[in-house]
Design a protein around this motif. Structure first.
Motif, PDB file in Angstrom:
ATOM      1  N   ALA A  75       0.807  -1.219   0.000  1.00 30.49           N
ATOM      2  CA  ALA A  75       0.000   0.000   0.000  1.00 30.49           C
ATOM      3  C   ALA A  75       0.841   1.271   0.000  1.00 30.49           C
ATOM      4  N   ALA A  76       2.103   1.173   0.359  1.00 29.05           N
ATOM      5  CA  ALA A  76       2.952   2.361   0.439  1.00 29.05           C
ATOM      6  C   ALA A  76       3.107   3.013  -0.935  1.00 29.05           C
ATOM      7  N   GLN A  77       3.160   4.332  -0.937  1.00 30.00           N
ATOM      8  CA  GLN A  77       3.459   5.066  -2.162  1.00 30.00           C
ATOM      9  C   GLN A  77       4.945   4.891  -2.469  1.00 30.00           C
ATOM     10  N   LYS A  78       5.252   4.448  -3.667  1.00 30.46           N
ATOM     11  CA  LYS A  78       6.643   4.134  -3.999  1.00 30.46           C
ATOM     12  C   LYS A  78       7.139   4.966  -5.169  1.00 30.46           C
ATOM     13  N   THR A  79       8.401   5.325  -5.104  1.00 34.75           N
ATOM     14  CA  THR A  79       9.105   5.880  -6.251  1.00 34.75           C
ATOM     15  C   THR A  79      10.393   5.093  -6.405  1.00 34.75           C
ATOM     16  N   CYS A  80      10.883   4.964  -7.630  1.00 32.51           N
ATOM     17  CA  CYS A  80      12.092   4.155  -7.828  1.00 32.51           C
ATOM     18  C   CYS A  80      13.001   4.769  -8.880  1.00 32.51           C
ATOM     19  N   LEU A  81      14.274   4.421  -8.765  1.00 35.75           N
ATOM     20  CA  LEU A  81      15.306   4.985  -9.612  1.00 35.75           C
ATOM     21  C   LEU A  81      16.410   3.961  -9.805  1.00 35.75           C
ATOM     22  N   LEU A  82      16.894   3.828 -11.024  1.00 35.47           N
ATOM     23  CA  LEU A  82      18.040   2.969 -11.320  1.00 35.47           C
ATOM     24  C   LEU A  82      19.246   3.864 -11.533  1.00 35.47           C
ATOM     25  N   GLN A  83      20.243   3.701 -10.652  1.00 35.01           N
ATOM     26  CA  GLN A  83      21.391   4.609 -10.681  1.00 35.01           C
ATOM     27  C   GLN A  83      22.624   3.912 -10.122  1.00 35.01           C
ATOM     28  N   ASP A  84      23.750   4.037 -10.844  1.00 30.43           N
ATOM     29  CA  ASP A  84      25.033   3.492 -10.388  1.00 30.43           C
ATOM     30  C   ASP A  84      24.947   2.002 -10.056  1.00 30.43           C
ATOM     31  N   GLY A  85      24.190   1.262 -10.852  1.00 29.20           N
ATOM     32  CA  GLY A  85      24.076  -0.173 -10.636  1.00 29.20           C
ATOM     33  C   GLY A  85      23.196  -0.554  -9.464  1.00 29.20           C
ATOM     34  N   ARG A  86      22.449   0.406  -8.962  1.00 28.02           N
ATOM     35  CA  ARG A  86      21.561   0.150  -7.823  1.00 28.02           C
ATOM     36  C   ARG A  86      20.124   0.530  -8.159  1.00 28.02           C
ATOM     37  N   ARG A  87      19.197  -0.279  -7.678  1.00 30.42           N
ATOM     38  CA  ARG A  87      17.776   0.058  -7.764  1.00 30.42           C
ATOM     39  C   ARG A  87      17.403   0.697  -6.434  1.00 30.42           C
ATOM     40  N   LYS A  88      17.062   1.984  -6.485  1.00 31.97           N
ATOM     41  CA  LYS A  88      16.762   2.742  -5.282  1.00 31.97           C
ATOM     42  C   LYS A  88      15.249   2.950  -5.184  1.00 31.97           C
ATOM     43  N   VAL A  89      14.691   2.521  -4.067  1.00 29.36           N
ATOM     44  CA  VAL A  89      13.238   2.575  -3.892  1.00 29.36           C
ATOM     45  C   VAL A  89      12.910   3.384  -2.644  1.00 29.36           C
ATOM     46  N   HIS A  90      11.987   4.329  -2.797  1.00 31.95           N
ATOM     47  CA  HIS A  90      11.536   5.142  -1.668  1.00 31.95           C
ATOM     48  C   HIS A  90      10.085   4.796  -1.367  1.00 31.95           C
ATOM     49  N   TYR A  91       9.792   4.559  -0.087  1.00 31.55           N
ATOM     50  CA  TYR A  91       8.442   4.203   0.356  1.00 31.55           C
ATOM     51  C   TYR A  91       7.921   5.326   1.258  1.00 31.55           C
ATOM     52  N   LEU A  92       6.686   5.731   1.011  1.00 28.32           N
ATOM     53  CA  LEU A  92       6.005   6.666   1.904  1.00 28.32           C
ATOM     54  C   LEU A  92       4.758   5.965   2.433  1.00 28.32           C
ATOM     55  N   PHE A  93       4.745   5.734   3.761  1.00 33.08           N
ATOM     56  CA  PHE A  93       3.636   5.018   4.379  1.00 33.08           C
ATOM     57  C   PHE A  93       2.543   5.998   4.819  1.00 33.08           C
ATOM     58  N   PRO A  94       1.305   5.513   4.954  1.00 32.05           N
ATOM     59  CA  PRO A  94       0.189   6.385   5.335  1.00 32.05           C
ATOM     60  C   PRO A  94       0.419   7.155   6.631  1.00 32.05           C
ATOM     61  N   ASP A  95       1.208   6.591   7.558  1.00 31.27           N
ATOM     62  CA  ASP A  95       1.440   7.280   8.829  1.00 31.27           C
ATOM     63  C   ASP A  95       2.543   8.334   8.744  1.00 31.27           C
ATOM     64  N   GLY A  96       3.090   8.541   7.531  1.00 31.36           N
ATOM     65  CA  GLY A  96       4.110   9.567   7.342  1.00 31.36           C
ATOM     66  C   GLY A  96       5.540   9.068   7.419  1.00 31.36           C
ATOM     67  N   LYS A  97       5.736   7.839   7.857  1.00 31.22           N
ATOM     68  CA  LYS A  97       7.086   7.286   7.911  1.00 31.22           C
ATOM     69  C   LYS A  97       7.611   7.060   6.499  1.00 31.22           C
ATOM     70  N   GLU A  98       8.912   7.189   6.348  1.00 30.75           N
ATOM     71  CA  GLU A  98       9.562   6.952   5.068  1.00 30.75           C
ATOM     72  C   GLU A  98      10.591   5.840   5.213  1.00 30.75           C
ATOM     73  N   MET A  99      10.691   5.006   4.198  1.00 31.56           N
ATOM     74  CA  MET A  99      11.731   3.981   4.141  1.00 31.56           C
ATOM     75  C   MET A  99      12.398   4.069   2.776  1.00 31.56           C
ATOM     76  N   ALA A 100      13.720   4.005   2.751  1.00 33.51           N
ATOM     77  CA  ALA A 100      14.461   4.016   1.495  1.00 33.51           C
ATOM     78  C   ALA A 100      15.329   2.765   1.444  1.00 33.51           C
ATOM     79  N   GLU A 101      15.282   2.071   0.326  1.00 25.45           N
ATOM     80  CA  GLU A 101      16.076   0.861   0.140  1.00 25.45           C
ATOM     81  C   GLU A 101      16.910   0.979  -1.129  1.00 25.45           C
ATOM     82  N   GLU A 102      18.047   0.298  -1.121  1.00 26.27           N
ATOM     83  CA  GLU A 102      18.881   0.205  -2.314  1.00 26.27           C
ATOM     84  C   GLU A 102      19.238  -1.259  -2.541  1.00 26.27           C
ATOM     85  N   TYR A 103      19.032  -1.719  -3.773  1.00 22.75           N
ATOM     86  CA  TYR A 103      19.310  -3.105  -4.138  1.00 22.75           C
ATOM     87  C   TYR A 103      20.364  -3.139  -5.242  1.00 22.75           C
ATOM     88  N   ASP A 104      21.187  -4.178  -5.213  1.00 23.37           N
ATOM     89  CA  ASP A 104      22.071  -4.416  -6.347  1.00 23.37           C
ATOM     90  C   ASP A 104      21.199  -4.746  -7.553  1.00 23.37           C
TER      91      ASP A 104
END
Length: 203
Positions: A12-41
């Protein structure tokens, strides 16, 4: 139910994603306002970074707190008076997972392997590192298990020691592997952009 709730929160989180420098970068915005950012190979899909932040009561963005990986500034030194610098010989605790396990590395621990013991405290929901020479002691939790309300399993944890580094491994339970596999499939099918963030589907 808690496992299902966390899985649904990710979807359900609002997500944005970006492919950069060999990494898939994903940003999550949860309904309660918390943010999570992940980076994957981008090739192996291994998780390299996970960090969290939350707005203050006044609406200002808080600092990122790293759950997996570490800040690029960590260990690189900061601009401050010499007497405030942390000793480079102090133990450095970081988490770096593999596909099948949670893994932590504690650098700058020169003692032999037989000095260390790792225990699980189910009441406090944490792991405890001790040394017989009383030179190091640390308690740490596994947020992934807490979010899914899964019990700690003392048979899942092991450790090794090499090059002054203590490596602690905790085998991921099948429930976590299932959630991660579902998320991995979703992320790899998302449209990405190499120039900037784009909205990703959040079904």
């Amino acid at each position: 139910m808690a496992l299902q709730s966390w899985s649904e929160s990710l979807k359900a989180a609002q997500k944005t994603c970006l492919l950069q420098d060999g990494r898939r970068k994903v940003h999550y915005l949860f309904p309660d306002g918390k943010e999570m950012a992940e980076e994957y190979d981008a090739k192996s899909h291994e998780l390299l970074v996970r960090k969290w932040r939350q707005k203050s009561a006044l609406g200002a963005n808080g600092q990122w707190n790293f759950e997996v990986g570490e800040s690029q500034l960590q260990g690189a030194g900061t601009i401050q008076p010499d007497f405030l610098k942390e000793s480079s010989s102090n133990p450095i605790f970081t988490r770096k997972d593999t596909k099948m396990s949670f893994q932590w590395r504690i650098r700058n621990l020169p003692y032999p392997k037989d000095v260390y013991s790792i225990a699980v405290d189910r009441n406090e929901r944490c792991c405890i590192i001790r040394t017989t020479n009383k030179k190091y002691y640390k308690k740490f939790s596994i947020p992934d298990l807490d979010r899914c309300h899964l019990d700690l399993n003392e048979n899942a944890i092991s450790f090794s020691h090499a090059n002054n580094t203590l490596i602690i491994t905790y085998q991921k339970p099948k429930e976590i592997l299932s959630v991660e596999d579902d998320l991995r499939k979703e992320l790899t099918t998302m449209k990405t952009n190499t120039d900037g963030d784009v909205d990703c589907k959040t079904q």
